[in-house]
Write an enzyme that holds these catalytic residues in place. Structure first.
Site, PDB file in Angstrom:
ATOM      1  N   TYR A   1     -20.886   6.926  10.327  1.00 47.97           N
ATOM      2  CA  TYR A   1     -21.839   7.446   9.348  1.00 47.97           C
ATOM      3  C   TYR A   1     -21.787   8.963   9.286  1.00 47.97           C
ATOM      4  O   TYR A   1     -21.868   9.647  10.308  1.00 47.97           O
ATOM      5  CB  TYR A   1     -23.279   7.019   9.675  1.00 47.97           C
TER       6      TYR A   1
ATOM      7  N   ARG B   1     -28.259  -7.047   7.355  1.00 47.31           N
ATOM      8  CA  ARG B   1     -29.708  -7.177   7.569  1.00 47.31           C
ATOM      9  C   ARG B   1     -30.313  -8.173   6.611  1.00 47.31           C
ATOM     10  O   ARG B   1     -31.104  -9.039   6.984  1.00 47.31           O
ATOM     11  CB  ARG B   1     -30.401  -5.823   7.333  1.00 47.31           C
TER      12      ARG B   1
ATOM     13  N   ALA C   1      10.423  -9.668   0.487  1.00 53.61           N
ATOM     14  CA  ALA C   1       9.628  -9.285   1.656  1.00 53.61           C
ATOM     15  C   ALA C   1       9.887 -10.178   2.863  1.00 53.61           C
ATOM     16  O   ALA C   1      10.238  -9.691   3.954  1.00 53.61           O
ATOM     17  CB  ALA C   1       8.139  -9.297   1.293  1.00 53.61           C
TER      18      ALA C   1
ATOM     19  N   TRP D   1     -27.854   3.867   6.694  1.00 52.56           N
ATOM     20  CA  TRP D   1     -27.598   2.438   6.833  1.00 52.56           C
ATOM     21  C   TRP D   1     -26.412   2.138   5.933  1.00 52.56           C
ATOM     22  O   TRP D   1     -26.545   2.082   4.716  1.00 52.56           O
ATOM     23  CB  TRP D   1     -28.813   1.594   6.406  1.00 52.56           C
TER      24      TRP D   1
ATOM     25  N   CYS E   1       3.959  -6.399  -6.172  1.00 51.35           N
ATOM     26  CA  CYS E   1       2.592  -5.959  -6.477  1.00 51.35           C
ATOM     27  C   CYS E   1       2.582  -4.645  -7.226  1.00 51.35           C
ATOM     28  O   CYS E   1       1.577  -4.267  -7.827  1.00 51.35           O
ATOM     29  CB  CYS E   1       1.796  -5.763  -5.201  1.00 51.35           C
TER      30      CYS E   1
ATOM     31  N   GLU F   1      20.471 -13.299  -2.209  1.00 55.83           N
ATOM     32  CA  GLU F   1      19.414 -12.899  -3.154  1.00 55.83           C
ATOM     33  C   GLU F   1      19.955 -13.085  -4.563  1.00 55.83           C
ATOM     34  O   GLU F   1      20.987 -12.521  -4.916  1.00 55.83           O
ATOM     35  CB  GLU F   1      19.019 -11.441  -2.904  1.00 55.83           C
TER      36      GLU F   1
ATOM     37  N   VAL G   1      21.426 -19.630  -3.937  1.00 57.39           N
ATOM     38  CA  VAL G   1      21.662 -20.832  -3.137  1.00 57.39           C
ATOM     39  C   VAL G   1      21.206 -22.015  -3.978  1.00 57.39           C
ATOM     40  O   VAL G   1      20.065 -22.054  -4.429  1.00 57.39           O
ATOM     41  CB  VAL G   1      20.931 -20.768  -1.792  1.00 57.39           C
TER      42      VAL G   1
END
Lengths: 472, 472
Positions: free
Chosen positions: B443, B459, B26, B451, B58, B48, B95
């Site tokens: 929502y 909250r 990656a 909520w 993953c 590589e 390497v």
């Protein structure tokens, strides 16, 4: 009365202080219960003209489609539950006038026709909204339904269950219009939706809206776009039998549903002299105080600050109504809370397609005077190689030069649309797309590609901002 | 060489300038391709040692379980695709030394045993990580597998397909450990997981981890918790036959998988004199420069700033590796990009349960010197009345007094865990729970209660902050 008293500072005794709440749905119910919870010595009287309190109007389409079993499932808190908290709930009782000088409301019992007055020290105006009714011939015919209240929903359901309805025309292809259209389709009816925009749910840009149109058509719902209702034809008995459009089409209908959105229910306020804002909703400050001492307002009837356009807007959504009611109730109860405004977040599921938006659409951004670049990416909801990966389209609108994210839209299937919240929080925090592309978002193959769609879109938007800057 | 040259300002010609990249996954792959894309005149050589470039480590558990068909599906960009971009890719070539004075790397061809040197102007160190191997007897026995590289995955798959394996012991109950355990269970094997924590995935607080433990046990995976591997017993042929734990349990095993996490692969760097940071990873600046002129590093081998603790940490995750490689490549190619650090976001799906975290856990917050309150809420992924609503648990950790969100964890089923991104962005922006509870989140009944669980948790956390402040 000084501000300490008015905001109910706990140092001041409030025995006998009376709070009258007009409207017992999300905003009114939240305001009443918060105030009472904080200051049990308050006398709280809540008037509701309908048959239910604190219900989910957003759930009505799912009750129509039978996905939700019963009306009772949609009620978050019944009158009895409010009463158990010590709130004096007056059901089926309509407030018909507000006298700000005498500080009383006039009410009428819709069941027995009785009437009376109720005095208040604080008044919470939470009357909600009323459906838009275009002023066309036949609009008041039998068989033309709104879907605003639970009682509207019950009436619509009863009509659909009568067996007399085969063809439904929904006027307005916004969220509620499409949700009701889908519900009627699930019931096996022929459904046509008429909308003025070129793609349904006009608050989405057309390149996102076209996905919604495809999904709707796949369910055999007919879409009549870029057209409007011109008249509703009735039969001899005054019952709707067809919708005639501006372009001259005649759409047969045994039943018509109005899904054109709503406007704030402000008649009572206007009559009483409670000032409206520029948008037509009740003007309130950040604590939900109107411009009249001791009079508060919350929910669909008020206007809010749009944090991006800087304009006052009316956004009728249960989530705002609940928050605003809570803020009003806390302040009435002597606490401190504010409602800091809206950014236009909305989400819907239409026939298995999920769609959501936040911030400004391109049309809204233009109207607000912004210049911007856009980026659209097509990605997947999981790693591309992962079983069940679904396509997702994400659009970002970023301000020229600054790269600030102004708006985002997402459309896709299964677990696509709720991702809008991440973008809403980016916008809330005024983040630029360059910073967004560095965000530490979650990654694992069952949840996203290694470059999350949000990050890919931010990269692409950032490249567009850079390319634009080079040309400035 | 001044900084303008070093960062490859486009005004300077770079014909013949040579970039050597060590590691083609990656980070290395991203760095190579970004640099080459921006500056086609650069000579880019990428070494590589494995058989694949730019693959999804993953994804290995899902290949093991056959959810993903083939190894090739996990490869985002093959050596041939890199070569088509003009990158000189040397596969199966390791390497083995870096000479910073002569500015060459020494390499060895793992296929034919040949060797040579390659000069560089810029070097990208992207060697990744190596699995932790506890120094216990038998750890090097046949049948003890890592799952770090695609080649590791291929070896594990081959062993499982040999038909000789019935019982698997996974050492380490973190993300990868549990994902591999589930994959083996799907293959019909008997699986035991050993972990030192009281609940699996120790980066979650126990009140969230207990849900994960339940989900794992429901799949008939045995959990041996608060215990560690003490030895691996082998048969006469040197093949693993059991795992012995610190508490003295003997767990029969035909195959052992090491899922204890990884450490940065820094041996070559240490030998060459490229400085490490306090965490043991390569020290880099925000542009991914090491402390050696013209030497860059990215991916699992580097350390990053944790934006909450202020400490340097090594976080081995493909999403960071991709971003860091991109940043290094852009800077090498004369652009400007930075990697602004991490906040510890992670997500996993374990046996139909989804779990995610961001920011600091309670243990991490304590270790960082924070004092805090916590709030745990149990809510639903859709409106409670909506068909298919699933339980979701959300935990928030908020700083005392300021209320700043320090950490969040979420666990639930279907469409639960990806909601962590919203919380990650709150943390990134240093939001307090009082502001979070006012956020304009999406929502509609198919997506959340009115909520949203995030708002409910905020909250509750805010109430905890307020209650705590009263006692200060």
């Amino acid at each position: 009365m000084d501000r300490r008293t008015r905001t109910g500072s706990p140092s001041v005794r409030d025995v006998g202080r009376r709070v009258v709440v007009i409207g017992g749905d999300a905003a009114g119910g939240s305001a009443a219960s918060q105030a009472k919870k904080r200051r049990p010595d308050l006398d709280v009287v809540m008037f509701e003209r309908g048959r239910a309190t604190s219900y989910s109007a957003c759930g009505i389409p799912y009750w129509i489609s039978d996905a939700v079993d019963s009306e009772a499932d949609l009620v978050a808190r019944t009158p009895e539950q409010h009463r158990a908290m010590g709130i004096d709930v007056r059901m089926r009782t309509e407030v018909v006038g507000i006298d700000l000088d005498r500080r009383v409301v006039h009410w009428r019992d819709l069941e027995d026709g009785g009437s009376g007055v109720e005095p208040f020290d604080d008044l919470v105006y939470a009357t909600g909204s009323v459906p838009m009714r275009p002023p066309v011939p036949g609009i008041d015919a039998t068989g033309v339904h709104g879907v605003q209240t639970l009682d509207d929903g019950a009436a619509l359901r009863a009509a659909l269950e009568s067996g007399d309805v085969r063809r439904v025309v929904v006027v307005g292809g916004g969220y509620i219009g499409l949700e009701i259209a889908e519900a009627c389709r699930i019931r096996g009816l022929e459904v046509t939706v008429v909308d003025m925009s070129a793609t349904p749910v006009g608050t989405f840009d057309p390149d996102v809206g076209e996905f919604i149109a495809d999904a709707v058509r796949k369910e055999d719902i007919e879409l009549v776009l870029s057209d409007a209702v011109a008249a509703i034809e009735t039969d001899a008995g005054g019952r709707a039998r067809a919708v005639v459009t501006a372009s001259g089409r005649e759409l047969p209908a045994d039943l018509v549903v109005l899904g054109l959105g709503v406007r704030p229910a402000v008649r009572l306020a206007e009559e009483a002299g409670i000032p409206l804002g520029t948008s037509g909703g009740i003007a309130v400050d950040t604590g939900m105080r109107t411009r009249v001492e001791g009079v508060w307002a919350a929910g669909d009837c008020v206007e809010s600050v749009h944090r991006l356009s800087g304009q006052r807007v009316v956004v009728a959504l249960g989530t705002h109504a609940n928050k605003q009611g809570r803020v009003a109730g806390i302040n009435i109860g002597g606490g401190y809370a504010t409602f800091p405004g809206v950014i236009g977040t909305a989400i819907t599921r239409i026939c298995e397609l999920e769609a959501a938006r936040t911030g400004l659409s391109t049309a809204e951004a233009e109207a607000a005077g912004y210049q911007f670049v856009t980026a659209v990416v097509d990605s997947t909801t999981k790693a591309g190689y992962f079983p069940g990966a679904q396509p997702i389209r994400l659009k970002m609108i970023a301000e020229r030069r600054s790269g600030r994210l102004l708006g985002a839209q997402v459309v896709g299937r299964e677990a696509a649309a709720k991702r809008i919240d991440a973008l809403a929080i980016c916008i809330w925090n005024e983040m630029g797309v360059d910073e967004i592309l560095s965000l530490d978002l979650s990654y694992a193959p069952p949840f996203s590609p290694v470059w999350d769609p949000v990050l890919i879109a931010a990269r692409k938007a950032f490249e567009a901002v850079e390319a634009d800057v080079r040309q400035l």
